[in-house]
Motif scaffolding. Structure first.
Motif: not given
Length: 373
Positions: A17-24, A110-120
């Motif tokens: 949490e203090a370093s890097k965060r990703i949203v899937l 406040k994520p560093s990046v978002v990764f999306s696998k698709g779908g609506f």
């Protein structure tokens, strides 16, 4: 209302949490979640704090919520259909609501990046990331990009593809081909455990029939109509999808049916000899990685954009599968194709062993790190 599960509170997660965060994100079917499920253990190992944005009632919530190290957040979502439905009038407003919810969530997380696998469900999340100047990476499994990914692509930093032809066909410099990401645990199944789970004695070869996580009424009906003939030759495990169970067949010897299998799926796959399936990309690449000869019945152009037809044709050209056309269905031909597939299984397995596996999961993790900067 936005909801989320209790966050994982291990030392590694607190450090992350203090370093890097990703949203899937990704959902609507198991295929739009599978790559995320493969990523989550690796991301945890690398010290990422992980949040997942999905729908309020989709299969992604069932598969992801409660996983250690992941906080699940539900948003409103809709679907852009290729056919008339009264929901086509209300869903655009749900999508707009989801965009607002995603934007606020991403601003808070406040994520560093978002990764999306698709779908609506993924479209509002990618738009929410763009609104907050958070880079987004999209993954496309099918031969041709789906509508959700096409809509999201202008707002994303990069598009990762499974088929090399997809990367070359997309008219953008954002595309990079990484191959098929298969969950490592699927390769750890044991046939003996699969037989025990299914209650089969192993004297007959096992046919796995799967219409996708949402099921296929047509495939279910075609299989069950030929059940008497097929059970003379095979034991059958049938993944019939949501609301696809037939109570009249629950005690049929040599036939096991499930709506969906999560735990134990690796063992069932290990026990299976051949597969009858739709041609969704994630599923067929899993069968390829496990050396399971396939008879594919892709969704036709009347029901879809034709992506499964392209997926199946690619596998037939490579010598991994055969196809059968649902729109010109013939019961006798169906049974004979399955029998021929089994009799020539070693030929298909040999071709599958020549497929270049590479390390798509590592490549994808590297691309995520690159986009995150």
């Amino acid at each position: 209302m936005i909801s989320h599960s209790q966050p994982y509170t291990s030392t590694s997660a607190q450090t992350a949490e203090a370093s890097k965060r990703i949203v899937l994100t990704g959902g609507g079917s198991a295929g739009h979640v599978a790559v995320n499920l493969a990523l989550i253990p690796e991301l945890r190992e690398q010290g990422w704090a992980i949040d997942y944005i999905g729908s309020e009632t989709g299969i992604e919530k069932e598969l992801v919520e409660g996983l250690p190290g992941v906080s699940y957040h539900a948003i409103a979502t809709g679907k852009l259909r290729r056919y008339f439905s009264l929901q086509n009038f209300s869903d655009p407003f749900r999508i707009l609501k989801g965009v607002g919810q995603s934007g606020r969530l991403i601003r808070r997380l406040k994520p560093s990046v978002v990764f999306s696998k698709g779908g609506f469900v993924s479209v509002p999340v990618v738009l929410g990331a763009w609104m907050n100047r958070v880079p987004a990476l999209i993954h496309e499994s099918d031969y041709s990009p789906g509508l959700a990914n096409k809509l999201a692509l202008p707002f994303a930093a990069a598009l990762c593809t499974t088929f090399p032809e997809t990367a070359s066909a997309v008219k953008t410099g954002k595309a990079v081909q990484i191959g098929s990401v298969v969950r490592p645990e699927l390769k750890e199944g044991e046939a003996s455990r699969g037989l025990e789970l299914l209650g089969f004695d192993g004297e007959k070869p096992i046919l796995l029939a799967a219409g996708g996580s949402l099921g296929s009424r047509a495939l279910n009906a075609n299989l069950r109509r030929n059940l008497d003939t097929l059970l003379e030759r095979f034991d059958i495990v049938h993944l019939c999808g949501k609301k696809g169970l037939d109570d009249s067949l629950k005690d049929r010897h040599g036939y096991r049916q499930f709506e969906y299998v999560n735990e134990g799926m690796a063992d069932i796959l290990a026990a299976a000899d051949i597969v009858f399936s739709r041609a969704g990309s994630n599923a067929i690449f899993e069968y390829l990685a496990l050396g399971k000869p396939m008879l594919l019945c892709p969704l036709g152009r009347k029901q879809s954009r034709g992506d499964q037809i392209l997926n199946a044709d690619s596998f037939v050209r490579a010598g991994y599968a055969e196809t059968i056309d649902e729109e010109h269905w013939d019961d006798e031909r169906f049974v004979s194709k399955l029998e021929e597939l089994y009799s020539k299984r070693n030929r298909y397995i040999a071709r599958m062993r020549t497929a270049e596996e590479g390390e798509p999961l590592k490549l994808l993790l590297r691309e995520i790190a690159k986009v995150a900067g």
